[in-house]
Design a protein around this motif. Structure first.
Motif, PDB file in Angstrom:
ATOM      1  N   THR A  27      62.105  54.958  10.916  1.00 38.74           N
ATOM      2  CA  THR A  27      60.935  54.457  11.661  1.00 38.74           C
ATOM      3  C   THR A  27      60.455  55.457  12.723  1.00 38.74           C
TER       4      THR A  27
ATOM      5  N   GLY B 115      61.884  56.256  15.662  1.00 39.00           N
ATOM      6  CA  GLY B 115      61.926  55.454  16.885  1.00 39.00           C
ATOM      7  C   GLY B 115      61.933  56.306  18.146  1.00 39.00           C
TER       8      GLY B 115
ATOM      9  N   HIS C 167      67.730  53.287  10.612  1.00 40.19           N
ATOM     10  CA  HIS C 167      66.507  52.649  11.119  1.00 40.19           C
ATOM     11  C   HIS C 167      65.781  53.569  12.103  1.00 40.19           C
ATOM     12  N   GLU C 168      66.542  54.207  12.981  1.00 41.70           N
ATOM     13  CA  GLU C 168      65.953  55.096  13.994  1.00 41.70           C
ATOM     14  C   GLU C 168      65.271  56.299  13.336  1.00 41.70           C
TER      15      GLU C 168
END
Length: 240
Positions: free
Chosen positions: A187, A189, A183-184
């Motif tokens: 996206t 992040g 996810h990091e």
């Protein structure tokens, strides 16, 4: 006559029994903690799936709205790139060599994730004849991390066999499992730099069926080098 065991052997037995009792007690504690952690990880994974689905549906909705209004839909500029080194070490000028080194692309078929900024885009222009890059989709990011993902721990290449490997290095950033890491990266992040540095550069194979033509030529000229946008995903499927 009765043979007595040596004192050292008795001491070893006593220590072994003691450590067995201690380990069983600690195992009882960690069982509860492990169960709680698993629940947290499952919840996070569900949340991420929901987020990815919403992003996809939003893209489709905007595309349809533009089509109905007779307009063109221009997607948001990509924030993430996957860069694959396509050329070896011979006959490379000093400047591109240094850029490849900065991007950690030290061997042929090495791949890394890069955050797209003005500076990194300029760097990619310098290494155009020696690398292929594009915008990876979620499937590509997942497959690379799950299949080819290795961690950099104390400057050593460690396989990601367990979530604890990730938690030890990235726990302070709130990244405790593989799904958090994916996810990091996907996206881009706030902790992208730490997450990306934690990953060792991916070592890919030569593509199935070989390269399309002369590797040094640009992709739009029938070669393999340079920016190929979403077509990078097809290349990764062949190389992974």
């Amino acid at each position: 006559d009765k043979v007595l065991a040596p004192e050292t052997v008795l001491k070893q037995r006593k220590n072994a029994e003691k450590s067995a009792i201690n380990s069983s007690a600690s195992a009882g504690l960690t069982k509860e903690q492990r169960r709680e952690k698993r629940q947290v990880i499952f919840k996070r994974a569900e949340q991420y799936v929901k987020e990815y689905r919403e992003l996809e549906q939003n893209e489709i909705r905007l595309r349809r709205q533009a089509k109905q209004a007779g307009d063109f839909y221009v997607p948001a500029q990509a924030k993430l790139a996957l860069v694959i080194r396509t050329k070896g070490v011979n006959k490379i000028a000093p400047k591109p060599r240094k850029v490849l080194q900065l991007m950690r692309l030290l061997q042929i078929n090495n791949a890394v994730f890069v955050r797209l900024t003005y500076a990194t885009t300029q760097m990619l222009q310098i290494i155009t004849p020696y690398a292929a890059w594009g915008t990876p989709n979620l499937k590509t990011v997942k497959e690379l991390i799950y299949k080819r993902g290795y961690a950099k721990v104390n400057k050593q290449r460690i396989p990601i066999t367990d979530n604890s490997v990730i938690e030890k290095s990235l726990g302070r950033f709130g990244i405790i499992c593989v799904e958090d890491l994916i996810h990091e990266i996907f996206t881009v992040g706030p902790n992208f730099k730490a997450a990306n540095n934690f990953l060792w550069p991916f070592k890919l194979s030569n593509p199935n069926g070989g390269w399309s033509g002369r590797k040094v030529r640009h992709f739009i000229e029938g070669g393999d080098a340079g920016n190929r946008e979403e077509f990078i995903n097809a290349l990764v499927r062949k190389m992974n």
